[in-house]
Design a protein around this motif. Structure first.
Motif, PDB file in Angstrom:
ATOM      1  N   GLN A 602       0.847  -1.191   0.000  1.00  0.00           N
ATOM      2  CA  GLN A 602       0.000   0.000   0.000  1.00  0.00           C
ATOM      3  C   GLN A 602       0.880   1.237   0.000  1.00  0.00           C
ATOM      4  O   GLN A 602       1.892   1.292   0.691  1.00  0.00           O
ATOM      5  N   GLY A 603       0.464   2.256  -0.765  1.00  0.00           N
ATOM      6  CA  GLY A 603       1.251   3.481  -0.820  1.00  0.00           C
ATOM      7  C   GLY A 603       2.657   3.246  -1.309  1.00  0.00           C
ATOM      8  O   GLY A 603       3.619   3.788  -0.768  1.00  0.00           O
ATOM      9  N   VAL A 604       2.793   2.449  -2.363  1.00  0.00           N
ATOM     10  CA  VAL A 604       4.111   2.011  -2.839  1.00  0.00           C
ATOM     11  C   VAL A 604       4.787   3.114  -3.657  1.00  0.00           C
ATOM     12  O   VAL A 604       4.167   3.721  -4.533  1.00  0.00           O
ATOM     13  N   TYR A 605       6.059   3.344  -3.359  1.00  0.00           N
ATOM     14  CA  TYR A 605       6.894   4.212  -4.185  1.00  0.00           C
ATOM     15  C   TYR A 605       7.839   3.329  -4.990  1.00  0.00           C
ATOM     16  O   TYR A 605       8.475   2.439  -4.451  1.00  0.00           O
ATOM     17  N   SER A 606       7.917   3.602  -6.289  1.00  0.00           N
ATOM     18  CA  SER A 606       8.808   2.819  -7.127  1.00  0.00           C
ATOM     19  C   SER A 606       9.332   3.708  -8.240  1.00  0.00           C
ATOM     20  O   SER A 606       8.775   4.781  -8.509  1.00  0.00           O
ATOM     21  N   ALA A 607      10.392   3.287  -8.879  1.00  0.00           N
ATOM     22  CA  ALA A 607      10.972   4.053  -9.979  1.00  0.00           C
ATOM     23  C   ALA A 607      11.313   3.114 -11.119  1.00  0.00           C
ATOM     24  O   ALA A 607      11.704   1.970 -10.896  1.00  0.00           O
ATOM     25  N   ALA A 612       9.643   8.262 -11.242  1.00  0.00           N
ATOM     26  CA  ALA A 612       9.070   7.603 -10.069  1.00  0.00           C
ATOM     27  C   ALA A 612       7.555   7.523 -10.185  1.00  0.00           C
ATOM     28  O   ALA A 612       6.913   8.357 -10.819  1.00  0.00           O
ATOM     29  N   THR A 613       6.990   6.511  -9.524  1.00  0.00           N
ATOM     30  CA  THR A 613       5.548   6.327  -9.471  1.00  0.00           C
ATOM     31  C   THR A 613       5.135   6.055  -8.034  1.00  0.00           C
ATOM     32  O   THR A 613       5.740   5.212  -7.358  1.00  0.00           O
TER      33      THR A 613
END
Length: 775
Positions: A602-607, A612-613
């Motif tokens: 949940q609330g994932v940060y990724s690049a 970044a998303t």
């Protein structure tokens, strides 16, 4: 000219069809599984076929199907090889163009640097030849290169470079009389008001004119009789006066255009669309001459090739070769026999003496002989029956994006289902596919199912509720309201007229399995990711998804009885990892009775690829047999708003994929496997707290040598819950005297130093190690 039409002097031969197989499975492993073919082959004067694949293999196949790998570039190949002046050129995802000649090994001939402002320097654009015989090489680094094929190895072949606004994937076409070149570009005005995505250059490479459509132009334009035709991701085929750049007309289709147009001998322009239709358009005024609708909404990404008798050949979204006559009547829907679940054929056919050659998304190459066009080798399905007026239906869609007319045969425990809207207008004698948008979908019974409409309102994801019990048959009813005839700005739709509501009903057995007593897997590999829906995603980045590898490591048990997992991007063979910004925790719910592992972040940060998303959720559901072997086709679901996507978010919204009120819903799958942990905890691994900054610093012992990708962190708060933060940006990597050190900064909004009640886990080489405060 890029008309897609076979030369007049072609002398077809009569030989059987053949299949040249994909890379053998025993050569694969985590990070080595890429193998799909997304480009066209090229054929020499003797009938030999040359093709590259995503694994980096460059193959030569003799006219009767005997083949060999002539070179392994060890870098993905997404481009069509070029035969020119006795050499074979192939452009790769490592930023190099390789050159090969029979009897000699292949060598790196030209390398493209990573230019300022660009994210990558892959060659995804096809190599062409200008009117002077020079090679035209578009690159993802926002440049197009003009190269001298006479160059020897002692000097660079670079003659000239043109700066572009974005990545260039299209192959340049040439006006044979003037030598003018034309090509598309990925740029969008919503990202840059000055952006253009259709370009014309003089024979000496000077800009002549440019034009901006409302979407990227990734396909190759076609030139014919003074006109230029270019398909765009805005869903329109655009026609221009090739000399002046004046747009003459635009023709609307129901979805984005990935395929290049082809030109019949009578001048008709044939355009395949991701709405599942093939259109033939009058070149003078853009009026429709005829159209062919695939019975189900399978997207066309394959560019048509035109053979003898103006017969039109192209690959389909369900693993077949479609052959149409010059009036749009189907002659054949020939099954290619794709050996795997990725049945969408996104490659384009190439004309050979024995027939049409086409690659599939599983990495095999097929020759479909000319005789197939003499009559249906598989009877074309009848289009869905439709009463007069407006009607719609929901069709099951598997995680690989293939649409079916049959209801789901079964569902595994916890498996999400997907249904695609097919809207039609009928005069009673036949129906025509049209644009339909979902308004509401109510799933019944509510205890069994929950429905979520996609951001583009073209499909719905149905999740199981607690009422779905393994071993029982679950009833499913979907009550649907929808709209037709919407107003549009490119593919951003609004308004429209309410169509007749309908209900879809079926019964779905929920499978029963038993793996009682097993623990959840310690480490998983998730690779060759297929983000099938929205349909725009694989058109933008199918080759990139092909090379992604995620390592998912079990870290510890959580208080709630669930498990903490950490997802990281990792290529264990040491090759470049485009997913190094992928580092986020997930909660794993393990059902030992059914072998179901449901992972959700949940609330994932990724690049990815430099941008970044921020995702609302990242969910992966997979199933395991009694011996711990994962079953095929896990289900991937991701939800995010365009505003959460760095740089490209406004583009996604402008292309109608969703907005902040209607999140983008990704539905897909991939290949999954288990992997043993790499051994005991690493010696000398410890970490300290920097009291002044509040940062944590992880140290490795002096004898430990780790690549940066193999080391990651995850934090639990004082309640044992995983802390949501942008781990990729908060984690810095430095090397001191051969040591790899990670510095983890506090998440935004946290005041003061880390609490000693926090638990930090260091995942090193697939082994979770608890870290503690102090030395």
């Amino acid at each position: 000219m890029q008309t897609g039409r076979a030369p007049e002097g072609l002398k077809p031969t009569t030989i059987p069809g053949w299949t040249y197989p994909a890379k053998p499975r025993h050569e694969e492993g985590p990070g080595l599984a890429a193998r799909g073919i997304f480009n066209s082959a090229v054929v020499d004067a003797a009938g030999n076929v040359y093709s590259g694949d995503a694994s980096g293999r460059l193959s030569r196949i003799a006219p009767h199907g005997q083949g060999e790998v002539i070179h392994d570039t060890r870098a993905l190949i997404d481009t069509t090889p070029l035969l020119h002046k006795g050499f074979l050129y192939v452009a790769c995802g490592d930023g190099y163009i390789w050159r090969w000649k029979a009897g000699s090994p292949a060598s790196k001939w030209f390398g493209a640097p990573l230019e300022p402002g660009a994210f990558i320097n892959w060659f995804e654009g096809h190599l062409g030849v200008d009117s002077k015989g020079n090679i035209v090489a578009p690159n993802d680094n926002f440049r197009v290169y003009f190269l001298d094929p006479e160059t020897v190895s002692s000097r660079s072949p670079l003659l000239h470079a043109v700066d572009m606004k974005d990545q260039t994937w299209s192959l340049a076409c040439v006006d044979p009389a003037s030598g003018r070149l034309f090509m598309g570009n990925n740029a969008m005005r919503v990202l840059d008001p000055q952006a253009r995505n259709v370009y014309a250059f003089s024979a000496d490479w000077q800009p002549l004119w440019s034009f901006a459509t409302d979407g990227s132009v990734v396909a190759s334009p076609a030139w014919d009789r003074g006109r230029l035709f270019a398909g765009s991701f805005d869903g329109y085929l655009h026609a221009f006066d090739a000399a002046t750049g004046q747009r003459l007309w635009k023709f609307a289709t129901g979805d984005h255009l990935y395929a290049s147009p082809a030109i019949l001998s009578n001048g008709l322009v044939v355009q395949a669309s991701c709405d599942g239709c093939v259109y033939a358009v009058e070149p003078g005024d853009g009026t429709l001459a005829w159209r062919y609708d695939m019975p189900l909404r399978q997207p066309f990404r394959s560019s048509p090739a035109v053979g003898a008798g103006d017969r039109i050949w192209l690959g389909t979204g369900d693993g077949r070769m479609l052959v149409l006559d010059d009036q749009g009547m189907p002659l054949a829907l020939h099954p290619l026999g794709v050996a795997g679940p990725r049945r969408q054929v996104n490659a384009s056919p190439a004309v050979a003496p024995g027939g049409m050659v086409i690659g599939d998304s599983e990495g095999a190459l097929h020759l479909v002989p000319w005789r197939v066009a003499s009559g249906p080798s598989a009877p074309p399905e009848a289009e869905p029956a439709a009463p007069a007026g407006w009607s719609a239906a929901l069709y099951p869609t598997d995680p690989w994006g293939v649409v079916s007319a049959q209801p789901p045969h079964h569902a595994r425990p916890g498996e999400a289902l997907c249904f695609t809207l097919d809207a039609r207008e009928s005069d009673g004698s036949g129906s025509t596919r049209t644009i339909g948008l979902l308004d509401t979908v109510q799933a019944w019974p509510a205890s069994h199912w929950h429905a979520r409409i996609s951001g583009d309102r073209r499909y719905v994801i149905v999740e199981q509720g607690p009422g779905c019990t393994p071993g029982e048959v679950a009833p499913l009813k979907l009550h649907v309201t929808w709209r037709h005839s919407p107003e549009r700005e490119g593919l951003r739709m609004h308004g429209g007229v309410a169509g007749p509501a309908f209900t879809t009903a079926c019964e779905i057995p929920i499978l029963r399995t038993s793996v009682a007593g097993r623990e959840p897997p310690a480490m998983l590999w998730f690779q060759r990711i297929a983000m099938s829906l929205p349909a725009l995603l694989p058109s933008y980045n199918q080759i990139g998804f092909e090379t992604l590898v995620y390592g998912i490591t079990r870290v510890c048990a959580l208080k709630s009885g669930e498990w903490l997992y950490l997802c990281t991007g990792w290529l264990p063979d040491g090759s470049p990892d485009i997913a190094t910004g992928v580092r986020f925790p997930m909660r794993g719910r393990w059902d030992a009775a059914t072998g179901t592992l449901q992972l959700r972040g949940q609330g994932v940060y990724s690049a990815l690829n430099g941008f970044a998303t921020h995702m609302h959720s990242f969910a992966l559901t997979c199933w395991f047999d009694a011996d711990g072997t994962p079953s095929a086709s896990p289900v991937l679901r991701i939800a995010y708003a365009p505003s959460g996507v760095h740089f490209y978010g406004p583009m996604l919204e402008a292309l109608g994929m969703g907005d902040d009120q209607h999140p983008i819903e990704v539905f897909g799958s991939g290949e999954i496997g288990t992997w043993p942990a790499q051994g005991p905890a690493l010696p000398g691994l410890h970490w300290t707290l920097d009291a002044a900054s509040g940062d944590m610093v992880v140290h490795c012992g002096p004898d430990v040598r780790l690549s940066p990708v193999q080391l990651a962190l995850v934090v639990q708060d004082e309640h044992g819950e995983p802390v949501t933060m942008d781990y990729a940006r908060a984690t810095g990597r430095v090397t001191v005297s051969g040591q790899v050190l990670l510095r983890l900064s506090r998440p935004a909004g946290m005041d003061g130093p880390w609490s000693k009640a926090c638990q930090v886990w260091v995942v090193a080489d697939g082994v979770p190690v608890p870290a503690r405060f102090g030395n």
